[in-house]
Motif scaffolding. Structure first.
Motif: not given
Length: 468
Positions: A413-421, A451-468
């Protein structure tokens, strides 16, 4: 329909055969002296028992409700066929009756059959009403055995007929009698609204609505099915008490709020920003997430879980898996070794027919070097040097087989990169083209949240990480 006492009922299990004789002036059924008879035309050997049957003196096929000598009721299929050529003096018939009660109960069409019977009762002329009245008591007995509320009303919304459930559930201060306006039984359906529903119901096979029936407990919520019978211009209401379902729903809502209260708080420090998305498909979720600081805040351990299934069973399994992941996550072993140990333990923890998916990331926030390993969540969103892409990563599910190796991969990761699980309930909705237009961490996070609010056919979960 003529109710004739039978001299002899020939039966073999649920199939009965009658030999009938008609004369110009209707007489009672021909008496057969023997207790056992082979009818060559039919080819059955049957035994004689006593009973009653309703039938027509003509060739006929159809269904009816019959009564045994004990006065208990059952459903029958009738088939009446001429056995010998008719003469001016005699006509012989063989009447087959087959007890279909067990099949009807298995398929649960009892309500529909009774509704049809009730409606046709009011199709008859005045001259036929006396014969119909003879069946009212037994039909009432059948109606009273049903758990749902049954109401028959005319086109003005006035009460014609009802069953015991209505009498038992309605408030004691309410008088149940013919001609009463059915709207007065509800606390949220005035007469004008009921008339609108009836008009709408005329153009549909069936109309459903929710109505609260006035009871001694103030009111009881019901789901009502409104059916219109054009031939009799009557309306049938079948009401199912949903108070227990609503109580359970309220408990699930509370459980879902409790579940959310255990989510880790957002992080915003000098090294990273972490936000989460957590949308259950049905009040409680089978997904789980978390993050731990290791080595006095030098390394960040992040995980995402997805237990197969929905609702309370999946949520309980997820809670157990989260405890396991966080316990193993603190151990001083490699990331792949941690996932392998989690898998071995999950074989013991997860009940049969359940398995889980997971992805785990460890990041050294000082060097920007990290690693990840996957077990069924085989994808994540990664933005590196301004380029956003969906990354695939292999890995077997957790809880199926012990001692499965897992591949560990490096990520920088560099500064400004981000990751979304993200779990499948969210990842399947992501459009790569649209994702490319988002650019910033905040824009991608907001897109995933939408997108999580729109679709409710399945549980919608995410972790979003931003590198400063």
């Amino acid at each position: 329909m003529i109710n004739v006492p039978s001299e002899l009922l020939l039966t073999s299990k649920s199939l009965h055969v009658f030999l009938l004789k008609e004369k110009p002036v209707l007489e009672r059924m021909l008496r057969i002296a023997s207790t056992s008879l082979r009818i060559k035309k039919v080819g059955l050997t049957l035994e004689a028992v006593d009973g009653y049957v309703s039938f027509l003196y003509e060739e006929h096929k159809g269904s009816t409700i019959n009564n045994r000598p004990s006065s208990s009721l059952f459903s029958e299929h009738l088939s009446c066929n001429k056995l010998l050529p008719s003469t001016i003096f005699h006509a012989y018939f063989v009447l087959f009756t087959q007890n279909t009660q067990e099949r009807l109960l298995a398929e649960n069409p009892l309500v529909e059959d009774l509704i049809h019977t009730l409606a046709t009762m009011f199709d008859h002329s005045d001259s036929g009403m006396e014969a119909i009245k003879q069946h009212l008591n037994q039909q009432q007995q059948m109606l009273d055995t049903l758990q749902d509320v049954i109401i028959v009303m005319d086109r003005s919304g006035r009460l014609i007929k009802w069953n015991k459930q209505l009498r038992d559930k309605a408030a004691t201060r309410i008088s149940i009698k013919p001609g009463k306006q059915v709207a007065t039984l509800f606390n949220n359906i005035p007469e004008e609204k009921l008339q609108r529903l009836m008009e709408e119901g005329k153009s549909k096979l069936e109309l459903q609505f929710r109505g609260n029936m006035i009871t001694d407990k103030l009111f009881t919520p019901h789901i009502w099915r409104l059916t219109y019978r054009p031939s009799s211009q009557t309306f049938i209401l079948v009401g199912k008490d949903i108070s227990k379902e609503l109580d359970l729903q309220q408990e699930l809502i509370v459980a879902g709020e409790v579940q959310k209260s255990f989510l880790p708080a957002p992080v915003a420090n000098k090294q990273v920003t972490i936000k989460t998305i957590y949308e259950a498909a049905n009040y409680v979720s089978g997904d789980g997430l978390g993050y731990l600081w290791l080595d006095n805040g030098k390394r960040l351990f992040i995980y995402l879980l997805d237990v197969m299934g929905h609702g309370v069973p999946a949520a309980i399994q997820t809670s157990a898996m989260q405890l396991l992941v966080e316990q193993v996550g603190k151990e001083p072993i490699s990331l792949s070794a941690k996932l392998q140990k989690i898998n071995t333990k999950s074989v013991e923890i997860l009940t049969s027919d359940y398995f889980a998916a997971a992805i785990i990331v460890e990041l050294d926030v000082h060097t920007g070097v990290g690693s990840y390993t996957s077990a069924g969540i085989n994808h994540f969103v990664y933005s590196h040097k301004g380029i956003i892409k969906k990354v695939k990563t292999p890995g077997s599910f957790l809880g199926l087989f012990p001692n499965i190796p897992f591949e560990e991969n490096e990520i920088c990761f560099n500064s400004g990169d981000h990751l979304h699980l993200v779990t499948d309930g969210l990842f399947d909705s992501i459009d790569a083209g649209i994702l490319q237009t988002k650019g910033s961490y905040h824009a991608v996070y907001q897109h995933l949240k939408t997108l999580a609010h729109i679709s409710h056919e399945d549980d919608a979960t995410a972790v979003s990480i931003f590198i400063k």
